[in-house]
Enzyme design. Structure first.
Site, mmCIF file in Angstrom:
data_model
loop_
_atom_site.group_PDB
_atom_site.id
_atom_site.type_symbol
_atom_site.label_atom_id
_atom_site.label_comp_id
_atom_site.label_asym_id
_atom_site.label_seq_id
_atom_site.Cartn_x
_atom_site.Cartn_y
_atom_site.Cartn_z
ATOM 1 N N GLU A 105 -2.544 -67.926 -39.366
ATOM 2 C CA GLU A 105 -2.348 -66.486 -39.578
ATOM 3 C C GLU A 105 -1.204 -66.242 -40.558
ATOM 4 O O GLU A 105 -0.279 -67.039 -40.656
ATOM 5 C CB GLU A 105 -1.987 -65.807 -38.246
ATOM 6 C CG GLU A 105 -3.120 -65.019 -37.610
ATOM 7 C CD GLU A 105 -3.476 -63.731 -38.344
ATOM 8 O OE1 GLU A 105 -3.148 -63.576 -39.537
ATOM 9 O OE2 GLU A 105 -4.115 -62.873 -37.719
ATOM 10 N N ASP A 106 -1.283 -65.117 -41.248
ATOM 11 C CA ASP A 106 -0.193 -64.748 -42.147
ATOM 12 C C ASP A 106 0.984 -64.151 -41.373
ATOM 13 O O ASP A 106 2.125 -64.545 -41.553
ATOM 14 C CB ASP A 106 -0.688 -63.769 -43.225
ATOM 15 C CG ASP A 106 -1.504 -62.603 -42.660
ATOM 16 O OD1 ASP A 106 -1.699 -62.519 -41.426
ATOM 17 O OD2 ASP A 106 -1.963 -61.763 -43.457
ATOM 18 N N ASP A 109 2.317 -59.156 -35.778
ATOM 19 C CA ASP A 109 3.141 -57.950 -35.655
ATOM 20 C C ASP A 109 3.024 -57.469 -34.203
ATOM 21 O O ASP A 109 3.699 -57.970 -33.321
ATOM 22 C CB ASP A 109 2.623 -56.937 -36.678
ATOM 23 C CG ASP A 109 3.457 -55.685 -36.783
ATOM 24 O OD1 ASP A 109 4.599 -55.692 -36.302
ATOM 25 O OD2 ASP A 109 2.972 -54.688 -37.335
ATOM 26 N N PHE A 158 8.014 -53.704 -43.190
ATOM 27 C CA PHE A 158 6.680 -53.949 -43.736
ATOM 28 C C PHE A 158 6.827 -54.797 -44.993
ATOM 29 O O PHE A 158 7.508 -54.408 -45.933
ATOM 30 C CB PHE A 158 5.973 -52.627 -44.057
ATOM 31 C CG PHE A 158 4.547 -52.817 -44.473
ATOM 32 C CD1 PHE A 158 3.558 -53.023 -43.529
ATOM 33 C CD2 PHE A 158 4.199 -52.821 -45.822
ATOM 34 C CE1 PHE A 158 2.236 -53.225 -43.908
ATOM 35 C CE2 PHE A 158 2.878 -53.020 -46.207
ATOM 36 C CZ PHE A 158 1.899 -53.226 -45.249
ATOM 37 N N ARG A 171 -0.835 -59.071 -53.216
ATOM 38 C CA ARG A 171 -1.191 -60.329 -52.547
ATOM 39 C C ARG A 171 -0.865 -61.535 -53.425
ATOM 40 O O ARG A 171 -0.643 -62.625 -52.929
ATOM 41 C CB ARG A 171 -2.699 -60.358 -52.243
ATOM 42 C CG ARG A 171 -3.164 -59.334 -51.221
ATOM 43 C CD ARG A 171 -4.597 -59.657 -50.804
ATOM 44 N NE ARG A 171 -5.272 -58.572 -50.124
ATOM 45 C CZ ARG A 171 -5.184 -58.329 -48.815
ATOM 46 N NH1 ARG A 171 -4.413 -59.065 -48.060
ATOM 47 N NH2 ARG A 171 -5.859 -57.326 -48.272
HETATM 48 P P1 5GP Z 1 -1.030 -57.038 -35.530
HETATM 49 O O1 5GP Z 1 -2.409 -56.856 -34.962
HETATM 50 O O2 5GP Z 1 -0.314 -58.273 -35.076
HETATM 51 O O3 5GP Z 1 -0.187 -55.792 -35.346
HETATM 52 O O4 5GP Z 1 -1.163 -57.105 -37.097
HETATM 53 C C1 5GP Z 1 -1.928 -58.019 -37.694
HETATM 54 C C2 5GP Z 1 -2.274 -57.623 -39.098
HETATM 55 O O5 5GP Z 1 -1.594 -56.440 -39.563
HETATM 56 C C3 5GP Z 1 -1.825 -58.718 -40.022
HETATM 57 O O6 5GP Z 1 -2.765 -59.768 -40.095
HETATM 58 C C4 5GP Z 1 -1.653 -57.964 -41.322
HETATM 59 O O7 5GP Z 1 -2.890 -57.831 -41.949
HETATM 60 C C5 5GP Z 1 -1.176 -56.592 -40.881
HETATM 61 N N1 5GP Z 1 0.300 -56.513 -40.938
HETATM 62 C C6 5GP Z 1 1.174 -56.509 -39.915
HETATM 63 N N2 5GP Z 1 2.448 -56.432 -40.359
HETATM 64 C C7 5GP Z 1 2.363 -56.407 -41.714
HETATM 65 C C8 5GP Z 1 3.342 -56.348 -42.767
HETATM 66 O O8 5GP Z 1 4.566 -56.313 -42.584
HETATM 67 N N3 5GP Z 1 2.850 -56.335 -44.045
HETATM 68 C C9 5GP Z 1 1.513 -56.388 -44.327
HETATM 69 N N4 5GP Z 1 1.172 -56.368 -45.618
HETATM 70 N N5 5GP Z 1 0.569 -56.429 -43.369
HETATM 71 C C10 5GP Z 1 0.988 -56.451 -42.084
#
Ligand code: 5GP
Length: 188
Positions: A105-106, A109, A158, A171
């Site tokens: 995973e990248d 959050d 973010f 990206r």
């Molecule tokens: P989660 O479900 O854990 O809240 O978020 C997962 C997805 O939200 C990540 O795979 C990503 O696509 C997006 N995301 C969450 N935080 C960030 C951030 O700081 N920057 C960006 N560009 N995308 C984020």
């Protein structure tokens, strides 16, 4: 036309440099190779944000690996907030039944996306299922996610770059940065 220089001009601060990221990816690759020695590993990454990380990490791993790609979208959220409602846009190409699977995973959050994905992949009967994330933003976590391999813990900001986007841009930056506030507020 938007040039890379214009994208860089939108960045307020570099959070992680290209060198920092590459050093960490090499370290993760060494750990994963040692931990899975003698076993066949399947890396499952989640498009689109994890693409650069997956490409670099798989080449830092020295044991045999298979790869597969999924694409999910969370809907009902905003450009910078996840909603937790996940739709699968692209499913696995092959069965992972009996495979040792590592999700690549990248960023994690709230954890809602991965929580869904873990439950979905568990249902496919892998021999083991672990999680590797480049970035961990624990401040906003809503569900507990056991992270086996973590690149960097980052503050509640973010971020963009190295696969991560804002409005599908940024990206292709080689570093992870924070955007200038004007970018969020001014019309495109
Ligand atoms: P989660 O479900 O854990 O809240 O978020 C997962 C997805 O939200 C990540 O795979 C990503 O696509 C997006 N995301 C969450 N935080 C960030 C951030 O700081 N920057 C960006 N560009 N995308 C984020």
């Amino acid at each position: 036309m938007t040039r890379t220089a214009d994208l860089i001009a939108d960045v307020a601060a570099v959070l992680l440099s290209e060198d920092q990221i590459q050093e960490k990816v090499a370290e993760l690759g060494r750990r994963i190779s040692a931990d899975y020695a003698g076993r066949e590993l399947t890396l499952v990454s989640v498009l689109k944000g994890s693409l650069p990380f997956m490409a670099d990490l798989m080449r830092a791993i020295t044991i045999p690996v298979q790869i597969d790609l999924m694409e999910v979208s969370s809907y009902g959220g905003t450009a910078t907030e996840s909603s937790g409602l996940v739709r699968i846009l692209k499913d696995l190409s092959s069965s992972i039944d009996g495979h040792h699977v590592l999700i690549v995973e990248d960023i994690i959050d709230t954890g809602l996306t991965l929580n869904y994905l873990v439950r979905y992949l568990r249902g496919k009967n892998p021999a083991s299922l672990r999680i590797c994330t480049l970035l961990d933003k624990p401040a906003r976590r809503l569900v507990e996610i056991p992270i086996d391999y973590r690149g960097f813990e980052i503050p509640d900001q973010f971020v963009i770059g190295y696969g991560l986007d804002y409005g599908e841009r940024y990206r292709n930056l080689r570093f992870v940065g924070v955007l200038r506030p004007e970018v969020y507020t001014s019309p495109a």
